[in-house]
Design a protein around this motif. Structure first.
Motif, PDB file in Angstrom:
ATOM      1  N   PHE A  67       6.252   7.489 -12.361  1.00  0.00           N
ATOM      2  CA  PHE A  67       6.066   6.750 -13.470  1.00  0.00           C
ATOM      3  C   PHE A  67       6.209   5.146 -13.228  1.00  0.00           C
ATOM      4  CE2 PHE A  67       5.938  10.954 -15.416  1.00  0.00           C
ATOM      5  CZ  PHE A  67       4.757  10.728 -16.051  1.00  0.00           C
ATOM      6  N   VAL A  68       7.670   5.097 -12.475  1.00  0.00           N
ATOM      7  CA  VAL A  68       7.907   3.669 -12.178  1.00  0.00           C
ATOM      8  C   VAL A  68       6.481   3.102 -11.065  1.00  0.00           C
ATOM      9  CG1 VAL A  68       9.314   2.128 -10.704  1.00  0.00           C
ATOM     10  CG2 VAL A  68      10.366   4.263 -12.128  1.00  0.00           C
ATOM     11  N   MET A  69       5.978   3.833 -10.364  1.00  0.00           N
ATOM     12  CA  MET A  69       4.875   3.321  -9.545  1.00  0.00           C
ATOM     13  C   MET A  69       3.805   3.010 -10.361  1.00  0.00           C
ATOM     14  SD  MET A  69       6.077   3.005  -6.472  1.00  0.00           S
ATOM     15  CE  MET A  69       7.485   2.494  -7.483  1.00  0.00           C
ATOM     16  N   GLU A  74       0.059  -0.968 -12.981  1.00  0.00           N
ATOM     17  CA  GLU A  74      -0.668  -1.436 -13.935  1.00  0.00           C
ATOM     18  C   GLU A  74      -0.409  -2.952 -14.123  1.00  0.00           C
ATOM     19  OE1 GLU A  74      -0.855  -1.436 -19.099  1.00  0.00           O
ATOM     20  OE2 GLU A  74      -0.298   0.460 -18.057  1.00  0.00           O
ATOM     21  N   LEU A  75       0.841  -3.324 -13.906  1.00  0.00           N
ATOM     22  CA  LEU A  75       1.261  -4.798 -13.969  1.00  0.00           C
ATOM     23  C   LEU A  75       0.553  -5.368 -12.663  1.00  0.00           C
ATOM     24  CD1 LEU A  75       5.120  -4.390 -14.545  1.00  0.00           C
ATOM     25  CD2 LEU A  75       3.395  -5.341 -16.143  1.00  0.00           C
ATOM     26  N   LEU A  76       0.782  -4.964 -11.670  1.00  0.00           N
ATOM     27  CA  LEU A  76      -0.042  -5.771 -10.450  1.00  0.00           C
ATOM     28  C   LEU A  76      -1.486  -6.093 -10.694  1.00  0.00           C
ATOM     29  CD1 LEU A  76       1.794  -4.418  -7.340  1.00  0.00           C
ATOM     30  CD2 LEU A  76       1.976  -6.568  -8.224  1.00  0.00           C
ATOM     31  N   PRO A 244      -4.681   1.748  -6.885  1.00  0.00           N
ATOM     32  CA  PRO A 244      -4.740   3.177  -7.994  1.00  0.00           C
ATOM     33  C   PRO A 244      -4.747   4.512  -6.767  1.00  0.00           C
ATOM     34  CG  PRO A 244      -6.037   1.564  -8.886  1.00  0.00           C
ATOM     35  CD  PRO A 244      -5.762   1.064  -7.389  1.00  0.00           C
ATOM     36  N   ARG A 245      -5.483   4.311  -5.842  1.00  0.00           N
ATOM     37  CA  ARG A 245      -5.518   5.455  -4.794  1.00  0.00           C
ATOM     38  C   ARG A 245      -4.418   5.882  -4.252  1.00  0.00           C
ATOM     39  NH1 ARG A 245     -11.136   5.129  -1.169  1.00  0.00           N
ATOM     40  NH2 ARG A 245     -12.548   5.532  -2.745  1.00  0.00           N
ATOM     41  N   ALA A 246      -3.562   4.807  -3.896  1.00  0.00           N
ATOM     42  CA  ALA A 246      -2.179   5.172  -3.256  1.00  0.00           C
ATOM     43  C   ALA A 246      -1.339   5.749  -4.085  1.00  0.00           C
ATOM     44  CB  ALA A 246      -1.735   3.704  -2.554  1.00  0.00           C
ATOM     45  N   ILE A 247      -1.131   5.005  -5.301  1.00  0.00           N
ATOM     46  CA  ILE A 247      -0.069   5.522  -6.271  1.00  0.00           C
ATOM     47  C   ILE A 247      -0.415   7.000  -6.869  1.00  0.00           C
ATOM     48  CG2 ILE A 247       0.894   4.937  -8.526  1.00  0.00           C
ATOM     49  CD1 ILE A 247       0.528   2.055  -7.751  1.00  0.00           C
TER      50      ILE A 247
END
Length: 468
Positions: A67-69, A74-76, A244-247
Motif C-alpha cells: 500500500f505504501v508503494m 499514484e503520487l508519481l 504500475p506494472r512493477a508495483i
C-alpha cells in the motif's frame, strides 16, 4: 515520451536525467528491491525466534508495504515532473519535509551500503581467506562506481543480472524443497521432509505471540529498498505503463520469493533444527546432497549484497541530484556528465561507502556493528515510507481532483494510510523492546537533530520549481 538531453541546454535551464530504463530494467529493479539481503542472511534468526509463524510475518510486512508503494505510484503518476518522492514531499508537505526526506533517504542507503560492503568482505573470505578484509570492500566500491559512471542503462543492466541471480537461486530452493517433500526425503538426523513439519512441533506459533512479534524486528530489514522503483521514475521510459506494472507485481513476488522459500525451508528442516547464525538456504542444499551448495549460495548472497550496494550507489546519487536542484545540497551535485549521470553525487556517495572499509579495519566484532547498522537503516527507511504516506494524505486534501482522475488509485485510500502508519508505530515499539535494537533507536534522533541544525543554520539556495 520525450527523451531528456543535456546538449546545448539554454542558459538557466535545469539539467535533466535521461529516461533510459526500460520495462525489463524496472521490473527487475523492483524485484531486486523486494528481495533484500536480509532474506538470505536473516531468515535463520527470524525462524529461530518466530518458528513457522515467520511466514505470516513476511506476508504482513509485504502486505503493508504494497500500500505504501501504491500511494507512491499514484503520487508519481499524478505529476510526471516529480522525479522521485523527494519532489512530492517538498511540493505537498513543504521544503523542510523534502529536505528531511531526501537527506534521510541518502543516509539510509549509505548506512545500508556500508552494511553490504562489510557483508561482501565477509563472503569474499570464503574463497580468499588470507586477503585483508578491507581490500574487497574497496574493490567493490571501485567497481560499482566505475560501472555506474558509464550510463544510467549500465545500472539497469547490473541490477537486472544481480536480481536474476537471486531469482534463480530462490526458485531452485523452492523446487528442491518441493522435490524433497514429494519424495519424503529423510535427513541424516532422521527427519522426514513433509509439509506437516510446519505445524506438528508446537503449532504455527511455538513461541506464542511474543515470539511472533520478535520476528518483525529482523524481517523488516529484508524489505528495505522496496521503494527503489520510486527513485527511478525520472529515468523510466513510459512511466504510466511501467511503474504500475512493477508495483502491482509486488504481492506475487512476496508470495513466490518469501513465502514459498520459507515454506520449502521449514518443510525440509524442522524449525527447531534451523541454526540462527547459518543460512537455511545453504543448509537445505547441503541436505539435498549438493556439495557445491555452500559455494553457490555464498556467490548468490555476495551478489545480493552487491545488488543492494549498487542500488544504494544509484539512489543516493539521484537523491543528491534532487536535493541540489532544490537548493538543499551543494550545487555541484546537480552537475551531470555528458552521459546524463550525476557523477559528483556518485563519487561522493562512494567515498561515504568506503567508511565500510574503515569500520572493517577498526572494529573487530563485525556482527555487532552489522546488527546496529541494519537496525538504524530499517528505522530510517520507515521514516521515509511514513513521509510517502503523509504526502499522499496532503495530496488527497489539496488535489482530490487529481485523485479522482487517476488511473492508478491507491486501494483503501486514507483508511489504509492510517493502518500503515499504525503498523510502523507498532514496529518501533517492538524495536524498543530488545537490547540490541534499542541501542540503534537511540542513535536515530541524533541524525534528525543534525539535519535540523543543517536546515536551520547552513546557508542554502532555495530554488522554487513549478510543479504544476
Amino acid at each position: 515520451m520525450k527523451q531528456s538531453t543535456l546538449d546545448h541546454r539554454p542558459d538557466g535551464e535545469e539539467p535533466e536525467l535521461k529516461r533510459s530504463l526500460t520495462n525489463r530494467h524496472i521490473q527487475l529493479i523492483a524485484i531486486g528491491g523486494a528481495i533484500g539481503t536480509g532474506l538470505f542472511m536473516g531468515s535463520g534468526k527470524t525462524i529461530s525466534l518466530a518458528g513457522p509463524s515467520i511466514i505470516f510475518v513476511y506476508m504482513i510486512i509485504g502486505f503493508m508495504l504494497f500500500f505504501v508503494m501504491r500511494a507512491m505510484g499514484e503520487l508519481l503518476l499524478s505529476n510526471l515532473k516529480y522525479k522521485s518522492f523527494i519532489d512530492f514531499a517538498t511540493d505537498l508537505l513543504g521544503p523542510m519535509a523534502g529536505y528531511f526526506t531526501g537527506w534521510t533517504y541518502w543516509f539510509c542507503w549509505v548506512v545500508t551500503g556500508i552494511a553490504d560492503v562489510i557483508a561482501i568482505s565477509g563472503y569474499t573470505q570464503f574463497w580468499f581467506p588470507d586477503i585483508p578484509l578491507w581490500l574487497p570492500a574497496i574493490g567493490c566500491v571501485a567497481v560499482l562506481l566505475s560501472l555506474n559512471l558509464l550510463t544510467v542503462k549500465m545500472f539497469g543492466e547490473l541490477e537486472f543480472w544481480f536480481a536474476m541471480i537471486k531469482i534463480v537461486a530462490i526458485c531452485a530452493l523452492v523446487l528442491t524443497g518441493l522435490y524433497m517433500v514429494i519424495t519424503a526425503y529423510q535427513s541424516p538426523t532422521g527427519n522426514t521432509a513433509a509439509l506437516s513439519n510446519l505445524w506438528t512441533d508446537g503449532g504455527m506459533f511455538p513461541h506464542g505471540l511474543m515470539g511472533f512479534f520478535a520476528g518483525f524486528q529482523i524481517a523488516v530489514f529484508a524489505f528495505v529498498g522496496i521503494e527503489l522503483v520510486g527513485t527511478t521514475a525520472a529515468e523510466t521510459k513510459n512511466p504510466e505503463r511501467n511503474l504500475p506494472r512493477a508495483i502491482n507485481s509486488i504481492p506475487l513476488r512476496i508470495i513466490i520469493f518469501y513465502v514459498f522459500a520459507l515454506i520449502a525451508i521449514l518443510a525440509v528442516t524442522p524449525w527447531r533444527d534451523v541454526v540462527p547464525d547459518k543460512s537455511p538456504f545453504v543448509e537445505l542444499f547441503m541436505l539435498a546432497g549438493l556439495p557445491a551448495a555452500a559455494a553457490i549460495i555464498n556467490f548468490v548472497v555476495l551478489t545480493s549484497a552487491a545488488s543492494s550496494a549498487n542500488s544504494g550507489v544509484f539512489s543516493t546519487s539521484r537523491m543528491l541530484f534532487g536535493l541540489a536542484l532544490d537548493g538543499d545540497a551543494p550545487g555541484t551535485f546537480k552537475n551531470l556528465s555528458k552521459r546524463a549521470v550525476p557523477s559528483n553525487g556518485l563519487i561522493f556517495s562512494c567515498v561515504c561507502l568506503l567508511a565500510g572499509a574503515l569500520v572493517i579495519y577498526l572494529v573487530p566484532n563485525l556482527i555487532d556493528a552489522f546488527t546496529l547498522i541494519t537496525t538504524v537503516s530499517a528505522t530510517l527507511f520507515m521514516f521515509v515510507w511514513t513521509m510517502i504516506l503523509l504526502s499522499y494524505l496532503a495530496y488527497r486534501k489539496r488535489s482530490d481532483h487529481l485523485h479522482r482522475a487517476s488511473n492508478f488509485k491507491m486501494p483503501g485510500g486514507k483508511v489504509m494510510v492510517a493502518a500503515c502508519l499504525l503498523f510502523f508505530a507498532f514496529i518501533l515499539v517492538l524495536l524498543a523492546l530488545e537490547d540490541d535494537t534499542r541501542a540503534a533507536l537511540y542513535m536515530v534522533p541524533v541524525w534528525f537533530v543534525l539535519l535540523g541544525l543543517g536546515y536551520r543554520f547552513v546557508p542554502r539556495n532555495k530554488v522554487l520549481h513549478d510543479k504544476g
